[in-house]
Scaffold this active site. Structure first.
Site, mmCIF file in Angstrom:
data_model
loop_
_atom_site.group_PDB
_atom_site.id
_atom_site.type_symbol
_atom_site.label_atom_id
_atom_site.label_comp_id
_atom_site.label_asym_id
_atom_site.label_seq_id
_atom_site.Cartn_x
_atom_site.Cartn_y
_atom_site.Cartn_z
ATOM 1 N N LYS A 22 0.863 -1.205 0.000
ATOM 2 C CA LYS A 22 0.000 0.000 0.000
ATOM 3 C C LYS A 22 0.889 1.240 0.000
ATOM 4 C CE LYS A 22 -1.772 1.648 4.085
ATOM 5 N NZ LYS A 22 -1.514 3.076 4.331
ATOM 6 N N ASN A 23 1.915 1.258 0.826
ATOM 7 C CA ASN A 23 2.720 2.471 1.011
ATOM 8 C C ASN A 23 3.767 2.670 -0.071
ATOM 9 O OD1 ASN A 23 1.133 2.982 3.169
ATOM 10 N ND2 ASN A 23 2.648 2.439 4.723
ATOM 11 N N ARG A 92 -5.119 10.362 3.659
ATOM 12 C CA ARG A 92 -4.019 11.244 4.041
ATOM 13 C C ARG A 92 -2.984 11.340 2.930
ATOM 14 N NH1 ARG A 92 -1.962 14.293 7.364
ATOM 15 N NH2 ARG A 92 -0.005 13.353 6.752
ATOM 16 N N CYS A 116 -5.224 12.571 11.843
ATOM 17 C CA CYS A 116 -6.051 11.384 12.022
ATOM 18 C C CYS A 116 -5.812 10.906 13.459
ATOM 19 C CB CYS A 116 -5.691 10.323 11.003
ATOM 20 S SG CYS A 116 -4.037 9.741 11.227
ATOM 21 N N ARG A 121 -0.162 15.027 12.330
ATOM 22 C CA ARG A 121 0.430 14.765 11.015
ATOM 23 C C ARG A 121 0.512 16.023 10.133
ATOM 24 N NH1 ARG A 121 -1.694 8.993 9.066
ATOM 25 N NH2 ARG A 121 0.243 9.038 7.880
ATOM 26 N N ASP A 124 4.341 20.531 7.303
ATOM 27 C CA ASP A 124 5.263 21.679 7.267
ATOM 28 C C ASP A 124 6.578 21.356 6.544
ATOM 29 O OD1 ASP A 124 5.458 19.950 9.582
ATOM 30 O OD2 ASP A 124 7.126 21.215 10.220
ATOM 31 N N ASP A 304 4.547 1.042 11.895
ATOM 32 C CA ASP A 304 3.322 0.414 11.385
ATOM 33 C C ASP A 304 3.137 -1.015 11.867
ATOM 34 O OD1 ASP A 304 3.379 2.048 8.120
ATOM 35 O OD2 ASP A 304 2.825 2.723 10.122
ATOM 36 N N ARG A 396 -8.833 -0.532 4.385
ATOM 37 C CA ARG A 396 -7.988 0.531 3.828
ATOM 38 C C ARG A 396 -6.618 -0.014 3.447
ATOM 39 N NH1 ARG A 396 -7.123 5.639 7.165
ATOM 40 N NH2 ARG A 396 -5.635 5.741 5.476
HETATM 41 C C1 EPZ Z 1 3.942 7.233 5.938
HETATM 42 O O1 EPZ Z 1 3.123 8.256 6.478
HETATM 43 C C2 EPZ Z 1 3.067 5.990 5.905
HETATM 44 N N1 EPZ Z 1 1.929 6.205 5.019
HETATM 45 C C3 EPZ Z 1 2.592 5.649 7.312
HETATM 46 O O2 EPZ Z 1 1.837 4.441 7.235
HETATM 47 C C4 EPZ Z 1 3.822 5.417 8.191
HETATM 48 O O3 EPZ Z 1 3.403 5.165 9.510
HETATM 49 C C5 EPZ Z 1 4.728 6.659 8.159
HETATM 50 O O4 EPZ Z 1 5.076 6.966 6.791
HETATM 51 C C6 EPZ Z 1 6.004 6.471 8.943
HETATM 52 O O5 EPZ Z 1 6.717 5.381 8.441
HETATM 53 C C7 EPZ Z 1 2.111 6.096 3.680
HETATM 54 O O6 EPZ Z 1 3.201 5.837 3.200
HETATM 55 C C8 EPZ Z 1 0.907 6.307 2.822
HETATM 56 P P1 EPZ Z 1 5.882 10.757 7.980
HETATM 57 P P2 EPZ Z 1 3.661 9.800 6.467
HETATM 58 O O7 EPZ Z 1 5.759 11.957 7.127
HETATM 59 O O8 EPZ Z 1 4.407 10.043 5.213
HETATM 60 C C9 EPZ Z 1 5.846 14.121 11.325
HETATM 61 C C10 EPZ Z 1 0.015 3.019 7.628
HETATM 62 O O9 EPZ Z 1 -0.454 2.518 8.673
HETATM 63 N N2 EPZ Z 1 5.835 15.071 10.182
HETATM 64 O O10 EPZ Z 1 7.141 9.958 7.935
HETATM 65 O O11 EPZ Z 1 2.514 10.674 6.799
HETATM 66 C C11 EPZ Z 1 4.510 13.404 11.447
HETATM 67 O O12 EPZ Z 1 3.608 14.173 12.201
HETATM 68 C C12 EPZ Z 1 0.451 4.475 7.616
HETATM 69 O O13 EPZ Z 1 0.176 2.402 6.560
HETATM 70 C C13 EPZ Z 1 5.951 16.427 10.462
HETATM 71 O O14 EPZ Z 1 6.064 16.843 11.617
HETATM 72 O O15 EPZ Z 1 4.681 9.762 7.698
HETATM 73 C C14 EPZ Z 1 4.876 12.126 12.137
HETATM 74 O O16 EPZ Z 1 4.922 12.361 13.535
HETATM 75 C C15 EPZ Z 1 0.211 5.157 8.946
HETATM 76 N N3 EPZ Z 1 5.920 17.306 9.428
HETATM 77 C C16 EPZ Z 1 6.288 11.841 11.629
HETATM 78 O O17 EPZ Z 1 6.777 13.059 11.062
HETATM 79 C C17 EPZ Z 1 5.791 16.890 8.128
HETATM 80 O O18 EPZ Z 1 5.791 17.740 7.219
HETATM 81 C C18 EPZ Z 1 6.347 10.762 10.558
HETATM 82 O O19 EPZ Z 1 5.551 11.191 9.490
HETATM 83 C C19 EPZ Z 1 5.672 15.506 7.863
HETATM 84 C C20 EPZ Z 1 5.695 14.607 8.908
#
Ligand code: EPZ
Length: 415
Positions: A22-23, A92, A116, A121, A124, A304, A396
Site C-alpha cells: 500500500k505504502n 491522508r 487522524c 500529522r 510543514d 506500522d 484501507r
Molecule cells: C507514511 O506516512 C506511511 N503512510 C505511514 O503508514 C507510516 O506510519 C509513516 O510513513 C512512517 O513510516 C504512507 O506511506 C501512505 P511521515 P507519512 O511523514 O508520510 C511528522 C500506515 O499505517 N511530520 O514519515 O505521513 C509526522 O507528524 C500508515 O500504513 C511532520 O512533523 O509519515 C509524524 O509524527 C500510517 N511534518 C512523523 O513526522 C511533516 O511535514 C512521521 O511522518 C511531515 C511529517
C-alpha cells in the site's frame, strides 16, 4: 459499520501470500501525474486507499483502469490542478499529488490534509521543501495553493526523515531545473521503490535508500510498466499473528530484507524463523518471551507494526517496554487491549506491558488501520469470543485479511 467476530485460541497453520505494498503503491500512483505517456503498474493491492487515490487522480484528469492487481492509466492533455476536499479528506496520502501536480503544471490546489487518530500529522516539511524549490506556498480556507513558473533544484535538509515529505519533494524535483539534494531523507523501502519507478520513467535519481538523495532535473518523464514491491507491513502482520498464536505459517511473496527488524525481534522472543528467498517461515511457541520495542525510521523497527506487536506482547512471558517515537498518539489500541485483559500502563510515548496468559474475549473498537489489525491478533489469542468494531479501517490497508486468517485456521467472520 463492520463487525469482525473471532473465537480465539486456534493456532494458525498454513501458507499466505502477501499483496503489493500500500505504502509503495500510493506514491507511485501519485507519480503517474508526472508521466506524459501511459503507465501500467503491477502488483497493485485491491484496497480502499488505492481506490480512493484512483478517484482523486481521476479528478485531476487521469483515465485509469484497475483490474486484477494491474493499474493502467494515462493523463489527459488537460490536467486539473485541483484535489478536492472530500476526496483528499478520505486519504491522508492524497497530499502526495501536490508535488507532481505543481511540477507538471506549475500550479496545484490541494486540500490541507486532516490529521487522524494517530497524530496531527502536519505537512510543514513538505511546504518548507516546496519553497526551497522556488514554489510559492499559500494556505487559505483549508487548501494549500502551490504556484511556480519553473522549479529550481536546491539543497533541502529535512528536520525529520519524513516519508511523505521525502516522496513529495523527490517527485517535484524530477522536473526541476538543476540538481536537488535531499538531506536527512527517509530511507524506507517504499522510497526506493518510488525512485526506481521514477528512474524507469526517465528521471535521474540516486541515493534513494540512504539519508541523502540527489535528483538531477529532467525535462519530462515518459511512461511504461512497473511492478511495486510486496507489502512488508501486511507480511509482518501475518508473521506476528502466527507467532502470537503459537502456529506455523509460511508468509510468501515477500522481500525478506524488508523485514529484518521484525525477524530480529521475533527471534528475541524465542520464535523460530526460517528466512528463504521470497518467503519467511514462522514457527511460534507457547511461553514466548517479552521484548522491548522502540519504533524508529527505517531501518529501525517500523511504527506500522507497533500495534500488532503490542498485541503479541500482551501474551508474552515477562514485561515489555514499547516506545513509539514516530507518532505522538499511536497507542489508541492499548486501552482496547486492556479490555481483553492485557496489563498495560502508558506514560507519554512509552507503554509497559506485563504479559499474561489470561486474555479473554471482549467487545473492542478499532481507531485506525493498524490498531484494527492489532485487535484482530489479540482476538486470535484470547479465550472466548471477541468482536472488533472496525468501520472500514482494515479494508484501507489489507485485502482479505480475515479471509486469509480463516484459511490459516482462525475462527473468524465478518458480520
Ligand atoms: C507514511 O506516512 C506511511 N503512510 C505511514 O503508514 C507510516 O506510519 C509513516 O510513513 C512512517 O513510516 C504512507 O506511506 C501512505 P511521515 P507519512 O511523514 O508520510 C511528522 C500506515 O499505517 N511530520 O514519515 O505521513 C509526522 O507528524 C500508515 O500504513 C511532520 O512533523 O509519515 C509524524 O509524527 C500510517 N511534518 C512523523 O513526522 C511533516 O511535514 C512521521 O511522518 C511531515 C511529517
Amino acid at each position: 459499520m463492520q463487525i469482525i467476530r473471532i473465537t480465539g485460541k486456534n493456532k494458525l497453520n498454513g501458507e499466505v501470500c502477501v499483496n503489493g505494498s500500500k505504502n509503495a503503491a500510493l506514491p507511485v500512483l501519485a507519480a503517474t501525474i508526472l508521466c506524459e505517456k501511459p503507465c501500467v503498474l503491477k502488483n497493485i493491492p485491491h484496497i480502499s486507499d488505492v481506490s480512493n487515490m484512483q478517484s482523486l487522480l481521476k479528478s485531476t484528469g487521469q483515465y485509469s483502469l484497475l483490474s486484477n492487481h494491474q493499474y493502467q492509466c494515462e493523463m489527459a492533455s488537460e490536467i486539473s490542478h485541483f484535489a478536492s476536499y472530500d476526496l483528499a479528506n478520505r486519504l491522508r496520502a492524497s497530499f502526495l499529488v501536490a508535488g507532481p501536480l505543481v511540477a507538471r503544471t506549475g500550479y496545484a490546489r490541494v486540500a490541507y490534509p486532516g490529521g487522524c487518530q494517530i497524530g496531527e500529522r502536519p505537512v510543514d516539511l513538505h511546504l518548507k521543501g516546496f519553497s526551497k524549490l522556488g514554489i510559492s506556498v499559500a494556505i487559505q480556507n483549508g487548501y494549500v495553493e502551490l504556484k511556480a513558473n519553473k522549479l529550481k533544484g536546491n539543497r533541502i535538509y529535512l528536520d525529520f526523515p519524513s516519508v511523505g515529505a521525502t516522496e513529495n519533494l523527490m517527485m517535484a524535483a524530477t522536473l526541476a531545473h538543476g540538481t536537488t539534494m535531499l538531506e536527512n531523507a527517509a530511507a524506507e523501502p517504499e522510497i526506493v521503490d518510488l525512485a526506481n519507478f521514477l528512474n524507469q520513467m526517465g528521471a535521474d535519481i540516486s541515493g534513494a535508500g540512504t539519508d541523502t538523495i540527489v535528483i538531477q532535473g529532467v525535462s519530462s518523464l515518459t511512461g511504461g510498466e512497473y511492478e511495486v514491491i510486496p507489502d512488508r507491513i501486511e507480511a509482518g502482520t501475518y508473521m506476528i499473528a502466527a507467532a502470537a498464536t503459537g502456529g506455523k505459517v509460511k508468509v510468501s511473496g515477500v522481500l525478506p530484507e524488508h523485514l529484518n527488524p521484525l525477524v530480529a525481534k521475533l527471534r528475541e522472543t524465542g520464535t523460530h524463523i526460517t528466512v528463504g528467498e521470497r518467503e519467511i517461515l514462522v514457527e511460534g511457541k507457547s511461553g514466548y518471551k517479552a521484548v522491548d520495542i522502540k519504533t524508529m525510521p527505517h531501518p529501525g523497527f517500523p511504527t506500522d507494526l507497533q500495534a500488532q506487536f503490542c498485541a503479541m506482547l500482551a501474551g508474552a512471558k515477562g514485561t515489555s517496554i514499547i516506545t513509539e517515537t514516530i507518532f505522538e498518539n499511536r497507542f489508541l489500541h492499548l486501552p482496547e487491549l486492556k479490555r481483553l485483559g492485557a496489563k498495560i500502563t502508558v506514560e507519554g510515548r512509552t507503554a509497559v506491558i506485563e504479559g499474561t496468559n489470561k486474555l479473554n474475549g471482549a467487545q473492542v473498537r478499532a481507531s485506525d488501520l493498524r490498531a484494527a489489525a492489532s485487535l484482530v491478533i489479540a482476538g486470535l489469542m484470547a479465550e472466548g469470543t471477541t468482536t472488533v468494531e472496525d468501520n472500514g479501517y482494515l479494508l484501507r490497508g489489507y485485502s482479505q485479511l480475515c479471509e486469509n486468517l480463516k484459511k490459516l485456521g482462525a475462527e473468524i467472520e465478518v458480520l
